[in-house]
Design a protein around this motif. Structure first.
Motif, PDB file in Angstrom:
ATOM      1  N   GLY A   1       0.028 -46.697  -8.628  1.00 47.64           N
ATOM      2  CA  GLY A   1       1.300 -47.336  -8.912  1.00 47.64           C
ATOM      3  C   GLY A   1       1.316 -48.085 -10.216  1.00 47.64           C
ATOM      4  N   GLY A   2       0.411 -47.830 -11.133  1.00 52.48           N
ATOM      5  CA  GLY A   2       0.498 -48.481 -12.427  1.00 52.48           C
ATOM      6  C   GLY A   2      -0.823 -48.523 -13.128  1.00 52.48           C
ATOM      7  N   GLY A   3      -0.888 -49.275 -14.230  1.00 50.98           N
ATOM      8  CA  GLY A   3      -2.117 -49.416 -14.982  1.00 50.98           C
ATOM      9  C   GLY A   3      -2.152 -48.451 -16.151  1.00 50.98           C
ATOM     10  N   PRO A   4      -3.117 -48.645 -17.049  1.00 48.89           N
ATOM     11  CA  PRO A   4      -3.196 -47.786 -18.224  1.00 48.89           C
ATOM     12  C   PRO A   4      -3.645 -46.385 -17.864  1.00 48.89           C
ATOM     13  CG  PRO A   4      -5.089 -49.242 -18.084  1.00 48.89           C
ATOM     14  CD  PRO A   4      -4.154 -49.663 -16.993  1.00 48.89           C
ATOM     15  N   THR A   5      -3.240 -45.415 -18.693  1.00 40.46           N
ATOM     16  CA  THR A   5      -3.662 -44.041 -18.512  1.00 40.46           C
ATOM     17  C   THR A   5      -4.458 -43.590 -19.708  1.00 40.46           C
ATOM     18  OG1 THR A   5      -1.591 -43.221 -19.474  1.00 40.46           O
ATOM     19  CG2 THR A   5      -1.640 -43.497 -17.098  1.00 40.46           C
ATOM     20  N   ASP A   6      -5.215 -42.489 -19.549  1.00 41.86           N
ATOM     21  CA  ASP A   6      -6.098 -42.031 -20.611  1.00 41.86           C
ATOM     22  C   ASP A   6      -5.348 -41.617 -21.863  1.00 41.86           C
ATOM     23  OD1 ASP A   6      -8.259 -42.474 -18.997  1.00 41.86           O
ATOM     24  OD2 ASP A   6      -8.385 -40.406 -18.271  1.00 41.86           O
ATOM     25  N   ASP A   7      -4.089 -41.182 -21.732  1.00 32.84           N
ATOM     26  CA  ASP A   7      -3.371 -40.709 -22.908  1.00 32.84           C
ATOM     27  C   ASP A   7      -2.569 -41.818 -23.575  1.00 32.84           C
ATOM     28  OD1 ASP A   7      -1.352 -41.114 -21.125  1.00 32.84           O
ATOM     29  OD2 ASP A   7      -0.861 -39.011 -20.844  1.00 32.84           O
ATOM     30  N   GLY A   8      -2.797 -43.059 -23.189  1.00 32.99           N
ATOM     31  CA  GLY A   8      -2.118 -44.169 -23.834  1.00 32.99           C
ATOM     32  C   GLY A   8      -0.787 -44.514 -23.225  1.00 32.99           C
ATOM     33  N   GLY A   9      -0.395 -43.839 -22.132  1.00 35.37           N
ATOM     34  CA  GLY A   9       0.868 -44.142 -21.501  1.00 35.37           C
ATOM     35  C   GLY A   9       0.813 -45.431 -20.710  1.00 35.37           C
TER      36      GLY A   9
ATOM     37  N   GLY B   1       3.939 -45.099  -8.760  1.00 38.33           N
ATOM     38  CA  GLY B   1       3.720 -43.728  -8.314  1.00 38.33           C
ATOM     39  C   GLY B   1       4.997 -43.150  -7.737  1.00 38.33           C
ATOM     40  N   ALA B   2       5.312 -41.903  -8.113  1.00 43.24           N
ATOM     41  CA  ALA B   2       6.519 -41.259  -7.616  1.00 43.24           C
ATOM     42  C   ALA B   2       6.333 -40.861  -6.152  1.00 43.24           C
ATOM     43  CB  ALA B   2       6.844 -40.030  -8.455  1.00 43.24           C
ATOM     44  N   PRO B   3       7.299 -41.122  -5.290  1.00 44.24           N
ATOM     45  CA  PRO B   3       7.174 -40.730  -3.879  1.00 44.24           C
ATOM     46  C   PRO B   3       7.404 -39.238  -3.714  1.00 44.24           C
ATOM     47  CG  PRO B   3       9.319 -41.701  -4.266  1.00 44.24           C
ATOM     48  CD  PRO B   3       8.567 -41.819  -5.563  1.00 44.24           C
ATOM     49  N   TYR B   4       6.760 -38.643  -2.721  1.00 41.98           N
ATOM     50  CA  TYR B   4       6.990 -37.249  -2.389  1.00 41.98           C
ATOM     51  C   TYR B   4       6.479 -36.996  -0.973  1.00 41.98           C
ATOM     52  CZ  TYR B   4       2.006 -36.730  -3.435  1.00 41.98           C
ATOM     53  OH  TYR B   4       0.637 -36.871  -3.440  1.00 41.98           O
ATOM     54  N   GLU B   5       7.006 -35.949  -0.348  1.00 43.32           N
ATOM     55  CA  GLU B   5       6.529 -35.553   0.964  1.00 43.32           C
ATOM     56  C   GLU B   5       5.590 -34.370   0.783  1.00 43.32           C
ATOM     57  OE1 GLU B   5       8.357 -33.512   4.925  1.00 43.32           O
ATOM     58  OE2 GLU B   5       9.338 -35.365   4.242  1.00 43.32           O
ATOM     59  N   ASP B   6       4.326 -34.585   1.065  1.00 47.94           N
ATOM     60  CA  ASP B   6       3.310 -33.570   0.834  1.00 47.94           C
ATOM     61  C   ASP B   6       3.614 -32.310   1.644  1.00 47.94           C
ATOM     62  OD1 ASP B   6      -0.321 -33.406   1.225  1.00 47.94           O
ATOM     63  OD2 ASP B   6       1.022 -32.412  -0.179  1.00 47.94           O
ATOM     64  N   GLY B   7       3.635 -31.179   0.949  1.00 47.33           N
ATOM     65  CA  GLY B   7       3.869 -29.905   1.619  1.00 47.33           C
ATOM     66  C   GLY B   7       5.329 -29.521   1.754  1.00 47.33           C
ATOM     67  N   TYR B   8       6.240 -30.432   1.417  1.00 48.45           N
ATOM     68  CA  TYR B   8       7.668 -30.131   1.551  1.00 48.45           C
ATOM     69  C   TYR B   8       8.110 -29.145   0.471  1.00 48.45           C
ATOM     70  CZ  TYR B   8      12.735 -30.700   1.385  1.00 48.45           C
ATOM     71  OH  TYR B   8      14.083 -30.465   1.366  1.00 48.45           O
ATOM     72  N   GLN B   9       8.971 -28.204   0.841  1.00 49.11           N
ATOM     73  CA  GLN B   9       9.555 -27.252  -0.089  1.00 49.11           C
ATOM     74  C   GLN B   9      11.071 -27.386  -0.065  1.00 49.11           C
ATOM     75  OE1 GLN B   9       7.803 -23.537   1.472  1.00 49.11           O
ATOM     76  NE2 GLN B   9       6.905 -23.220  -0.559  1.00 49.11           N
ATOM     77  N   PRO B  10      11.688 -27.738  -1.189  1.00 47.29           N
ATOM     78  CA  PRO B  10      13.147 -27.617  -1.237  1.00 47.29           C
ATOM     79  C   PRO B  10      13.524 -26.178  -0.883  1.00 47.29           C
ATOM     80  CG  PRO B  10      12.341 -28.813  -3.153  1.00 47.29           C
ATOM     81  CD  PRO B  10      11.127 -28.274  -2.445  1.00 47.29           C
ATOM     82  N   PRO B  11      14.671 -25.976  -0.238  1.00 48.27           N
ATOM     83  CA  PRO B  11      15.014 -24.653   0.305  1.00 48.27           C
ATOM     84  C   PRO B  11      14.837 -23.494  -0.681  1.00 48.27           C
ATOM     85  CG  PRO B  11      16.584 -26.277   1.058  1.00 48.27           C
ATOM     86  CD  PRO B  11      15.700 -26.976   0.070  1.00 48.27           C
ATOM     87  N   TRP B  12      15.141 -23.727  -1.939  1.00 45.91           N
ATOM     88  CA  TRP B  12      15.081 -22.635  -2.920  1.00 45.91           C
ATOM     89  C   TRP B  12      13.657 -22.105  -3.096  1.00 45.91           C
ATOM     90  CZ3 TRP B  12      13.286 -21.309  -7.859  1.00 45.91           C
ATOM     91  CH2 TRP B  12      13.988 -20.276  -8.503  1.00 45.91           C
TER      92      TRP B  12
ATOM     93  N   ALA C   1      15.007 -24.875 -15.276  1.00 49.17           N
ATOM     94  CA  ALA C   1      14.843 -26.210 -14.705  1.00 49.17           C
ATOM     95  C   ALA C   1      13.416 -26.677 -14.997  1.00 49.17           C
ATOM     96  CB  ALA C   1      15.139 -26.209 -13.220  1.00 49.17           C
ATOM     97  N   THR C   2      13.058 -27.820 -14.447  1.00 49.42           N
ATOM     98  CA  THR C   2      11.728 -28.373 -14.703  1.00 49.42           C
ATOM     99  C   THR C   2      11.054 -28.787 -13.401  1.00 49.42           C
ATOM    100  OG1 THR C   2      12.748 -30.537 -15.137  1.00 49.42           O
ATOM    101  CG2 THR C   2      12.157 -29.201 -17.056  1.00 49.42           C
ATOM    102  N   VAL C   3       9.730 -28.627 -13.378  1.00 44.88           N
ATOM    103  CA  VAL C   3       8.899 -29.146 -12.299  1.00 44.88           C
ATOM    104  C   VAL C   3       8.098 -30.298 -12.874  1.00 44.88           C
ATOM    105  CG1 VAL C   3       7.197 -27.336 -12.802  1.00 44.88           C
ATOM    106  CG2 VAL C   3       7.054 -28.608 -10.661  1.00 44.88           C
ATOM    107  N   TRP C   4       8.024 -31.398 -12.122  1.00 45.67           N
ATOM    108  CA  TRP C   4       7.389 -32.623 -12.601  1.00 45.67           C
ATOM    109  C   TRP C   4       6.057 -32.848 -11.886  1.00 45.67           C
ATOM    110  CZ3 TRP C   4      10.139 -36.950 -15.276  1.00 45.67           C
ATOM    111  CH2 TRP C   4      11.371 -36.539 -15.786  1.00 45.67           C
ATOM    112  N   THR C   5       5.074 -33.283 -12.647  1.00 46.73           N
ATOM    113  CA  THR C   5       3.790 -33.660 -12.062  1.00 46.73           C
ATOM    114  C   THR C   5       3.414 -35.055 -12.541  1.00 46.73           C
ATOM    115  OG1 THR C   5       2.484 -32.682 -13.865  1.00 46.73           O
ATOM    116  CG2 THR C   5       2.997 -31.271 -11.975  1.00 46.73           C
ATOM    117  N   GLN C   6       2.631 -35.728 -11.708  1.00 46.43           N
ATOM    118  CA  GLN C   6       2.108 -37.048 -12.055  1.00 46.43           C
ATOM    119  C   GLN C   6       0.728 -37.159 -11.420  1.00 46.43           C
ATOM    120  OE1 GLN C   6       3.619 -40.777 -10.171  1.00 46.43           O
ATOM    121  NE2 GLN C   6       4.158 -41.408 -12.248  1.00 46.43           N
ATOM    122  N   GLY C   7      -0.264 -37.543 -12.238  1.00 50.20           N
ATOM    123  CA  GLY C   7      -1.620 -37.610 -11.709  1.00 50.20           C
ATOM    124  C   GLY C   7      -2.100 -36.261 -11.213  1.00 50.20           C
ATOM    125  N   ASP C   8      -1.658 -35.169 -11.892  1.00 49.38           N
ATOM    126  CA  ASP C   8      -2.066 -33.804 -11.539  1.00 49.38           C
ATOM    127  C   ASP C   8      -1.572 -33.373 -10.162  1.00 49.38           C
ATOM    128  OD1 ASP C   8      -3.422 -33.463 -13.980  1.00 49.38           O
ATOM    129  OD2 ASP C   8      -5.207 -34.455 -13.187  1.00 49.38           O
TER     130      ASP C   8
END
Length: 245
Positions: free
Chosen positions: A63-71, A76-87, A150-157
């Motif tokens: 949920g925060g702190g420095p990152t290796d790329d200087g960001g 942390g973004a919330p998500y439901e593990d394994g969930y697939q939007p219908p498409w 469209a775009t797919v987003w990732t955070q922390g791989d």
């Protein structure tokens, strides 16, 4: 006899004086011994001890702190593990999957980033805070239909956002021309309540650092499905919206 008695008395006085002097020397050592004695090494640490459970230097806090790329890190973004939007049902893409498993399907096509994030698409400005990532699709000659870019987003791989394209009409392209992939702030990896048969999504991506990849599906609805993916672009979500890093 008197002389002998006085001699014994004198000797006793001398011995007593010597004992007193010796005792005084032992009880009160000379200042030189006190200042010249070596100091005892301290066993206490010189710095503050880190509280238990804190990450080691260089690690990111959840949920925060420095990152290796200087960001800036961020929440942390919330998500439901394994969930697939219908498409995405029937594909290998799902929320919470490792970014390394995001691989394009269909070797005949390539999707390349063709510019920086922009606020306009087709000459029209965005009216809802979305931004656009220009891309070009190359492959076999001739026109082809693709899903709206469209775009797919990732955070922390980890995949934290897949768009909802269930009702999107295909787009025709001859290949090599600019397409604009939508990058929006609304998360579709957090399924919301169904209203009138429609699933709604009201969770915005929190401020923080992400990677976005543009993608299209060639000939939507075909079998097998052909998902074509671009290289990642580093972005940050700030109070002012989506900015490229």
């Amino acid at each position: 006899m008197r002389t002998t008695r006085m001699s014994r008395l004198a000797a006793a006085v001398v011995v007593s004086a010597a004992l007193v002097a010796t005792t005084a020397c032992q009880a009160d050592p000379p200042p030189e011994a006190e200042t010249s004695a070596p100091a005892t090494p301290s066993t206490e640490p010189t710095g503050q001890a880190s509280p238990s459970g804190e990450p080691a230097p260089g690690e990111s806090e959840p949920g925060g702190g420095p990152t290796d790329d200087g960001g800036s890190g961020g929440a942390g973004a919330p998500y439901e593990d394994g969930y697939q939007p219908p498409w995405f049902e029937g594909t290998d893409w799902s929320c919470g999957m490792p970014a390394a498993d995001l691989v394009p399907v269909g070797d005949d096509w390539t999707l390349e980033v063709a510019g920086e994030l922009t606020d306009t698409s087709g000459g029209e400005p965005s009216h809802n805070g979305d931004r656009f990532l220009p891309v070009t699709l190359t492959g076999p000659a001739g026109a082809v239909h693709v899903s709206p870019p469209a775009t797919v987003w990732t955070q922390g791989d980890v995949v934290v956002e897949l768009p909802a394209l269930a009702d999107a009409a295909p787009v025709e392209t001859a290949g090599g021309e600019r397409l604009d992939a939508v990058a929006g702030l609304l998360s579709h990896c957090v399924p919301g309540p169904e209203t009138g048969g429609m699933t709604t999504y009201e969770t915005e991506l929190p401020e923080g650092d992400y990677e976005v990849r543009a993608f299209v599906e060639v000939d939507p609805g075909g079998d097998p499905r052909q998902l074509v993916l671009s290289d990642p672009v580093a972005v940050s979500v700030t109070a002012d919206g989506i900015v490229e890093r």
